[in-house]
Design a protein around this motif. Structure first.
Motif, PDB file in Angstrom:
ATOM      1  N   UNK A 241       4.972 -16.388  -7.832  1.00 22.96           N
ATOM      2  CA  UNK A 241       3.551 -16.068  -7.660  1.00 22.96           C
ATOM      3  C   UNK A 241       3.311 -14.685  -7.063  1.00 22.96           C
ATOM      4  N   UNK A 242       4.363 -14.012  -6.556  1.00 26.61           N
ATOM      5  CA  UNK A 242       4.209 -12.662  -6.010  1.00 26.61           C
ATOM      6  C   UNK A 242       4.037 -11.610  -7.100  1.00 26.61           C
ATOM      7  N   UNK A 243       4.463 -11.918  -8.321  1.00 28.52           N
ATOM      8  CA  UNK A 243       4.569 -10.898  -9.363  1.00 28.52           C
ATOM      9  C   UNK A 243       3.255 -10.171  -9.639  1.00 28.52           C
ATOM     10  N   UNK A 244       2.125 -10.858  -9.840  1.00 28.57           N
ATOM     11  CA  UNK A 244       0.895 -10.107 -10.177  1.00 28.57           C
ATOM     12  C   UNK A 244       0.521  -9.059  -9.145  1.00 28.57           C
ATOM     13  N   UNK A 245       0.658  -9.361  -7.859  1.00 34.49           N
ATOM     14  CA  UNK A 245       0.272  -8.409  -6.822  1.00 34.49           C
ATOM     15  C   UNK A 245       1.176  -7.183  -6.817  1.00 34.49           C
ATOM     16  N   UNK A 246       2.403  -7.318  -7.301  1.00 37.67           N
ATOM     17  CA  UNK A 246       3.338  -6.204  -7.277  1.00 37.67           C
ATOM     18  C   UNK A 246       3.045  -5.181  -8.375  1.00 37.67           C
ATOM     19  N   UNK A 247       2.310  -5.589  -9.392  1.00 39.10           N
ATOM     20  CA  UNK A 247       2.075  -4.695 -10.527  1.00 39.10           C
ATOM     21  C   UNK A 247       1.289  -3.447 -10.139  1.00 39.10           C
ATOM     22  N   UNK A 248       0.502  -3.512  -9.073  1.00 36.17           N
ATOM     23  CA  UNK A 248      -0.274  -2.345  -8.648  1.00 36.17           C
ATOM     24  C   UNK A 248       0.532  -1.382  -7.798  1.00 36.17           C
ATOM     25  N   UNK A 249       1.719  -1.799  -7.366  1.00 37.27           N
ATOM     26  CA  UNK A 249       2.495  -0.988  -6.430  1.00 37.27           C
ATOM     27  C   UNK A 249       3.857  -0.567  -6.972  1.00 37.27           C
ATOM     28  N   UNK A 250       4.329  -1.210  -8.035  1.00 37.44           N
ATOM     29  CA  UNK A 250       5.678  -0.962  -8.541  1.00 37.44           C
ATOM     30  C   UNK A 250       5.660  -0.777 -10.052  1.00 37.44           C
TER      31      UNK A 250
ATOM     32  N   UNK B 281       0.831  -1.200   0.000  1.00 36.29           N
ATOM     33  CA  UNK B 281       0.000   0.000   0.000  1.00 36.29           C
ATOM     34  C   UNK B 281       0.870   1.256   0.000  1.00 36.29           C
ATOM     35  N   UNK B 282       1.918   1.259   0.820  1.00 36.12           N
ATOM     36  CA  UNK B 282       2.812   2.399   0.872  1.00 36.12           C
ATOM     37  C   UNK B 282       3.554   2.605  -0.433  1.00 36.12           C
ATOM     38  N   UNK B 283       3.995   1.505  -1.046  1.00 34.07           N
ATOM     39  CA  UNK B 283       4.677   1.619  -2.337  1.00 34.07           C
ATOM     40  C   UNK B 283       3.738   2.153  -3.406  1.00 34.07           C
ATOM     41  N   UNK B 284       2.478   1.711  -3.393  1.00 39.84           N
ATOM     42  CA  UNK B 284       1.512   2.204  -4.374  1.00 39.84           C
ATOM     43  C   UNK B 284       1.280   3.702  -4.204  1.00 39.84           C
TER      44      UNK B 284
END
Length: 339
Positions: free
Chosen positions: A239-248, A216-219
């Motif tokens: 498997x972490x990659x998709x969730x990171x797309x909204x923040x990075x 959330x902070x990164x986003x």
């Protein structure tokens, strides 16, 4: 198939400091797979941040080595490793996956990147890391790197004097590209204050400014930053990659934290489908581990592959460097050999 391994202590030419620690000695375990007169090699570069140590690697390798029964069965290899050891143990699995891939490549006389059908596109110029130390020492590191011809420097931050460090190093390196890696050490308030400093220093991107779990902070930071935000510590598994797309804006892929070259390749392709830029990174590793990353790096936007350049005692040779540019190996397998 016979798998053997040994652990060596690799030493950096000078203490290597990041926000979490400073070390000079890095235990690395080297796996050799032998069958039919052909060998394949791999390197385990454990990192305590991801739950691994020399001891865990040496403990799990005897349990995992049986997964190499058929090195050509790459999907099966990953499934067998996961079944034998559901907990991640990524660098140990990386060493075994590397050994299997090189054995296959040497069987058919190809470099691994050819075996995998990857593009011969040039490897992006690698950054060279300026590690955390007293400011005069960081200035010295910067001057010497620039004198050797490095055109991209990655500055480690995460101290109470980050603004001073960055301003001083930009004075020393007026014309080179600068990247910043905070190694998850900043608070949200610190990161917000540093945005203007990053812009003034013409920083290309900032890597992992906040804690690994603070998506959330990164986003929120990404929403106001002009500099791209790249994930490292936030990425533990493919498997972490998709969730990171909204923040990075991008991800840093390291073979030793993802479980091997094939897992990194999966992560790379997944990152592309989610619109992320990709950096091929590394731990402090020998030229064996770095070479494996180089084989994949032509498909990436950025490279941070200086791990072996920081060593005083690299036990492998064969990589050809010209300042920050490394040539993709053309020999069979990983293209490097033991000293």
């Amino acid at each position: 198939m016979q798998a053997t391994w040994e652990t060596l202590d690799l030493h950096t030419a000078q203490p290597f400091g990041i926000a979490r620690w400073t070390h000079s000695v890095y235990p690395r375990t080297f796996v050799t797979l032998t069958a039919e007169g052909v060998t394949g090699q791999g390197e385990a570069a454990p990192n305590a941040f991801y739950g691994e140590t020399r001891g865990t690697v040496e403990a799990v390798l005897p349990l995992l080595a049986g997964a190499l029964a058929d090195p050509w069965d790459w999907d099966g290899l990953h499934s067998r490793l996961t079944a034998l050891m559901p907990f991640h143990h990524p660098s140990a699995k990386c060493a075994l996956e590397m050994a299997a891939l090189e054995w296959c490549a040497r069987q058919v006389g190809l470099p691994v990147w050819r075996l995998l059908g990857l593009s011969p596109a040039p490897v992006p110029e690698s950054s060279y890391t300026v590690s955390i130390a007293e400011l005069p020492e960081m200035r010295r590191q910067t001057r010497e790197a620039v004198a050797r011809g490095h055109g991209i420097l990655k500055v480690k931050l995460g101290t109470d004097r980050d603004e001073q460090i960055l301003e001083a190093l930009r004075e020393e390196a007026t014309d080179v590209a600068l990247r910043v890696d905070a190694n998850a050490a900043w608070t949200r308030a610190q990161a917000g204050r540093m945005l203007g400093v990053l812009d003034a220093a013409r920083v290309e991107f900032v890597e992992q400014p906040l804690a690994a779990g603070d998506l959330e902070g990164h986003a929120a930071l990404r929403a106001v930053a002009r500099v791209p935000i790249v994930a490292d510590e936030s990425l533990h598994h493919v498997s972490d990659v998709p969730a990171l797309a909204a923040a990075f804006d991008g991800v840093n892929l390291k073979l030793a934290k993802l479980g091997g070259p094939l897992q990194a390749l999966h992560a790379l392709r997944l990152a592309r489908t989610h619109g992320l830029q990709v950096m091929m990174g590394c731990m402090i590793e020998s030229s064996l581990g770095i070479s494996a990353a180089v084989h994949l790096a032509g498909a990436c936007d950025w490279a941070d592959l200086d791990g072996a350049l920081l060593l005083a005692d690299d036990p492998y040779l064969g990589l050809e460097w010209q300042a920050g540019t490394v040539q993709r190996p053309t020999g069979a397998g990983w293209g490097v050999s033991r000293v």
